[in-house]
Design a protein around this motif. Structure first.
Motif, PDB file in Angstrom:
ATOM      1  N   LYS A   1       0.812  -1.214   0.000  1.00  0.00           N
ATOM      2  CA  LYS A   1       0.000   0.000   0.000  1.00  0.00           C
ATOM      3  C   LYS A   1       0.849   1.269   0.000  1.00  0.00           C
ATOM      4  O   LYS A   1       0.315   2.380   0.124  1.00  0.00           O
ATOM      5  N   GLY A   2       2.173   1.119  -0.122  1.00  0.00           N
ATOM      6  CA  GLY A   2       3.056   2.273  -0.193  1.00  0.00           C
ATOM      7  C   GLY A   2       3.386   2.904   1.136  1.00  0.00           C
ATOM      8  O   GLY A   2       3.949   4.005   1.186  1.00  0.00           O
ATOM      9  N   ARG A   3       3.070   2.233   2.235  1.00  0.00           N
ATOM     10  CA  ARG A   3       3.371   2.747   3.569  1.00  0.00           C
ATOM     11  C   ARG A   3       4.702   2.190   4.057  1.00  0.00           C
ATOM     12  O   ARG A   3       4.993   0.999   3.885  1.00  0.00           O
ATOM     13  N   LEU A   4       5.495   3.023   4.706  1.00  0.00           N
ATOM     14  CA  LEU A   4       6.823   2.611   5.139  1.00  0.00           C
ATOM     15  C   LEU A   4       6.760   1.618   6.294  1.00  0.00           C
ATOM     16  O   LEU A   4       6.222   1.918   7.363  1.00  0.00           O
ATOM     17  N   LEU A   5       7.313   0.440   6.060  1.00  0.00           N
ATOM     18  CA  LEU A   5       7.485  -0.561   7.110  1.00  0.00           C
ATOM     19  C   LEU A   5       8.799  -0.358   7.844  1.00  0.00           C
ATOM     20  O   LEU A   5       8.947  -0.750   9.000  1.00  0.00           O
ATOM     21  N   ALA A   6       9.764   0.230   7.152  1.00  0.00           N
ATOM     22  CA  ALA A   6      11.100   0.413   7.735  1.00  0.00           C
ATOM     23  C   ALA A   6      11.860   1.462   6.937  1.00  0.00           C
ATOM     24  O   ALA A   6      11.540   1.751   5.776  1.00  0.00           O
TER      25      ALA A   6
ATOM     26  N   ILE B   1      19.382   0.033  11.114  1.00  0.00           N
ATOM     27  CA  ILE B   1      17.935   0.112  11.203  1.00  0.00           C
ATOM     28  C   ILE B   1      17.503   0.181  12.668  1.00  0.00           C
ATOM     29  O   ILE B   1      18.275  -0.194  13.564  1.00  0.00           O
ATOM     30  N   SER B   2      16.304   0.683  12.919  1.00  0.00           N
ATOM     31  CA  SER B   2      15.787   0.679  14.285  1.00  0.00           C
ATOM     32  C   SER B   2      15.723  -0.750  14.807  1.00  0.00           C
ATOM     33  O   SER B   2      15.202  -1.642  14.134  1.00  0.00           O
ATOM     34  N   LYS B   3      16.250  -0.958  15.989  1.00  0.00           N
ATOM     35  CA  LYS B   3      16.368  -2.312  16.530  1.00  0.00           C
ATOM     36  C   LYS B   3      15.008  -2.968  16.752  1.00  0.00           C
ATOM     37  O   LYS B   3      14.868  -4.189  16.593  1.00  0.00           O
ATOM     38  N   ASP B   4      13.993  -2.173  17.103  1.00  0.00           N
ATOM     39  CA  ASP B   4      12.698  -2.767  17.417  1.00  0.00           C
ATOM     40  C   ASP B   4      11.953  -3.304  16.189  1.00  0.00           C
ATOM     41  O   ASP B   4      10.945  -3.989  16.330  1.00  0.00           O
ATOM     42  N   ILE B   5      12.452  -2.990  14.982  1.00  0.00           N
ATOM     43  CA  ILE B   5      11.823  -3.526  13.772  1.00  0.00           C
ATOM     44  C   ILE B   5      12.791  -4.379  12.952  1.00  0.00           C
ATOM     45  O   ILE B   5      12.441  -4.842  11.868  1.00  0.00           O
ATOM     46  N   ALA B   6      14.001  -4.584  13.458  1.00  0.00           N
ATOM     47  CA  ALA B   6      15.014  -5.319  12.691  1.00  0.00           C
ATOM     48  C   ALA B   6      14.583  -6.763  12.425  1.00  0.00           C
ATOM     49  O   ALA B   6      14.677  -7.254  11.296  1.00  0.00           O
ATOM     50  N   ALA B   7      14.124  -7.463  13.456  1.00  0.00           N
ATOM     51  CA  ALA B   7      13.770  -8.876  13.296  1.00  0.00           C
ATOM     52  C   ALA B   7      12.612  -9.046  12.324  1.00  0.00           C
ATOM     53  O   ALA B   7      12.656  -9.917  11.432  1.00  0.00           O
ATOM     54  N   SER B   8      11.565  -8.232  12.457  1.00  0.00           N
ATOM     55  CA  SER B   8      10.405  -8.368  11.574  1.00  0.00           C
ATOM     56  C   SER B   8      10.749  -7.981  10.137  1.00  0.00           C
ATOM     57  O   SER B   8      10.249  -8.589   9.179  1.00  0.00           O
TER      58      SER B   8
ATOM     59  N   ALA C   1       6.511   1.957  16.453  1.00  0.00           N
ATOM     60  CA  ALA C   1       5.282   2.722  16.692  1.00  0.00           C
ATOM     61  C   ALA C   1       4.805   3.487  15.465  1.00  0.00           C
ATOM     62  O   ALA C   1       3.649   3.934  15.423  1.00  0.00           O
ATOM     63  N   THR C   2       5.678   3.658  14.460  1.00  0.00           N
ATOM     64  CA  THR C   2       5.292   4.426  13.270  1.00  0.00           C
ATOM     65  C   THR C   2       5.273   3.582  12.001  1.00  0.00           C
ATOM     66  O   THR C   2       5.138   4.125  10.902  1.00  0.00           O
ATOM     67  N   GLN C   3       5.406   2.275  12.126  1.00  0.00           N
ATOM     68  CA  GLN C   3       5.326   1.407  10.955  1.00  0.00           C
ATOM     69  C   GLN C   3       3.971   1.547  10.267  1.00  0.00           C
ATOM     70  O   GLN C   3       2.930   1.617  10.930  1.00  0.00           O
ATOM     71  N   GLU C   4       3.999   1.599   8.945  1.00  0.00           N
ATOM     72  CA  GLU C   4       2.795   1.654   8.096  1.00  0.00           C
ATOM     73  C   GLU C   4       1.942   2.899   8.330  1.00  0.00           C
ATOM     74  O   GLU C   4       0.768   2.918   8.005  1.00  0.00           O
TER      75      GLU C   4
ATOM     76  N   MET D   1       1.387  13.205  13.802  1.00  0.00           N
ATOM     77  CA  MET D   1       2.020  12.214  14.668  1.00  0.00           C
ATOM     78  C   MET D   1       3.482  12.567  14.902  1.00  0.00           C
ATOM     79  O   MET D   1       4.156  13.123  14.018  1.00  0.00           O
ATOM     80  N   VAL D   2       3.988  12.236  16.075  1.00  0.00           N
ATOM     81  CA  VAL D   2       5.415  12.396  16.358  1.00  0.00           C
ATOM     82  C   VAL D   2       6.198  11.315  15.614  1.00  0.00           C
ATOM     83  O   VAL D   2       5.844  10.139  15.659  1.00  0.00           O
ATOM     84  N   VAL D   3       7.256  11.721  14.918  1.00  0.00           N
ATOM     85  CA  VAL D   3       8.116  10.789  14.183  1.00  0.00           C
ATOM     86  C   VAL D   3       9.329  10.422  15.032  1.00  0.00           C
ATOM     87  O   VAL D   3       9.656   9.250  15.198  1.00  0.00           O
ATOM     88  N   LEU D   4      10.018  11.419  15.570  1.00  0.00           N
ATOM     89  CA  LEU D   4      11.135  11.224  16.495  1.00  0.00           C
ATOM     90  C   LEU D   4      11.109  12.352  17.517  1.00  0.00           C
ATOM     91  O   LEU D   4      10.597  13.441  17.235  1.00  0.00           O
ATOM     92  N   SER D   5      11.712  12.119  18.674  1.00  0.00           N
ATOM     93  CA  SER D   5      11.768  13.165  19.698  1.00  0.00           C
ATOM     94  C   SER D   5      13.072  13.061  20.471  1.00  0.00           C
ATOM     95  O   SER D   5      13.706  12.006  20.510  1.00  0.00           O
ATOM     96  N   ALA D   6      13.470  14.173  21.078  1.00  0.00           N
ATOM     97  CA  ALA D   6      14.707  14.200  21.868  1.00  0.00           C
ATOM     98  C   ALA D   6      14.650  15.301  22.898  1.00  0.00           C
ATOM     99  O   ALA D   6      14.068  16.375  22.660  1.00  0.00           O
TER     100      ALA D   6
END
Length: 335
Positions: A74-79, A100-107, A206-209, A283-288
């Motif tokens: 559907k053209g949405r970013l998975l990673a 890559i972000s570690k929380d999505i590396a395995a998937s 949290a921002t996949q798809e 939506m928040v994409v990244l924060s610091a």
């Protein structure tokens, strides 16, 4: 506007001489004779012709290090990931490394592996076996950093802060705690701040798809090649570009936290417009946390363009903190 003069005073001119441990980053390798052609058919950017980076050297510049996205049909970013080509020696077959972000590396590795089929390529998630660290500072400091032959390193684009260009280096090393790192919170916060201020997005769990690439400026930071062949979601991404269908964009923003916990401003947190409290405006994409101003939280946010015309953008709800929108460090490619 971000208080860059205070940032510079507190930490910009005093970077650590040791890399900081990036616990939120992982590493995927894609290797084999068909690795390049396989990835070319999967990601938003071209990987063909990437300059080979051999042990002891760092991948730098668009010829050797690129931003890529991996989309759903559907053209949405998975990673998203930073990619370089790192063969073990001059005679070795291709070996691509994806930071890559570690929380999505395995998937992500699992999904990529499903499409290998008859290709002579192998996808390996090394996030648990390798340590990802980072170094920032002047161009000379980064260029002079001595790299072990077992490291994989990639130089990310510099970040301009208060008219000063800050260089950034990602380093992957085999084994946990493979070398001395600076594990201080100050160093970690500084790196995260630079990543936010770069306005180059990174997809997390949290921002996949959630985003078509252009919704978070992916095409404006050289993460999409519109001349390459097909990949999952390519028709939708191209249609968004050439039919001008994008009504949302990534922006930089900040707010004074006034006791608000950073966890309430993490990626995936929703934004609301003062005149329309019934539905999210972004939506928040990244924060610091801002290292130079402890009361300030800096953000990358994806937001409806029309919501910026009047009224206020709030974090969490219309009762939440009001966001101040800051200028981007690069021009947007007009759609």
């Amino acid at each position: 506007m971000t208080n860059t003069s205070q940032i510079q005073k507190n930490w910009l001119n005093n970077p650590s001489s040791l890399p900081c441990n990036l616990s939120q980053w992982g590493l995927i390798l894609v290797e084999g004779p068909d690795a390049a052609s396989f990835l070319q058919n999967q990601v938003t950017n071209s990987v063909l012709g990437l300059k080979r980076t051999f042990p002891g050297a760092m991948a730098q510049g668009f010829s050797a290090a690129r931003l890529i996205g991996y989309c759903s049909p559907k053209g949405r970013l998975l990673a998203s990931a930073w990619i370089g080509l790192f063969p073990s020696d001059e005679k070795a077959e291709d070996r691509f490394a994806l930071f890559i972000s570690k929380d999505i590396a395995a998937s992500t590795a699992k999904r990529l592996s499903m499409y290998v089929l008859r290709s002579k390529a192998k996808v390996i998630d090394l996030s648990a076996e390798w340590t990802v660290s980072a170094l920032y500072g002047s161009d000379q400091q980064i260029s002079n950093y001595k790299l072990d032959n077992s490291y994989i390193s990639l130089r990310m684009p510099d970040v301009l802060v208060n008219d000063q260009s800050i260089a950034r280096l990602l380093i992957a090393s085999p084994g946990n705690n493979a070398f001395n790192t600076d594990d201080s919170k100050d160093s970690f916060d500084a790196w995260n701040e630079l990543e936010v201020l770069s306005a180059i997005p990174r997809i997390v769990q949290a921002t996949q798809e959630q985003f078509v690439p252009q919704m978070i400026n992916f095409e404006s930071v050289a993460g999409v090649d519109f001349k390459k062949g097909c990949y999952p979601g390519q028709e939708i991404v191209a249609r968004s570009q050439y039919r001008g269908a994008i009504k949302r964009r990534l922006h930089l923003a900040h707010f004074n936290n006034d006791g608000l916990n950073i966890s309430e401003a993490m990626p995936g947190a929703e934004l609301f417009h003062s005149k329309d409290p019934s539905q999210p405006a972004g939506m928040v994409v990244l924060s610091a946390l801002n290292p130079g101003a402890p009361e300030q939280i800096d953000l990358q946010v994806e937001c409806k363009l029309e919501a910026l015309l009047d009224g206020e953008i709030h974090l969490g709800s219309t009762e939440g903190p009001v966001l101040k929108i800051d200028p981007l460090p690069y021009p947007l490619i007009e759609i």
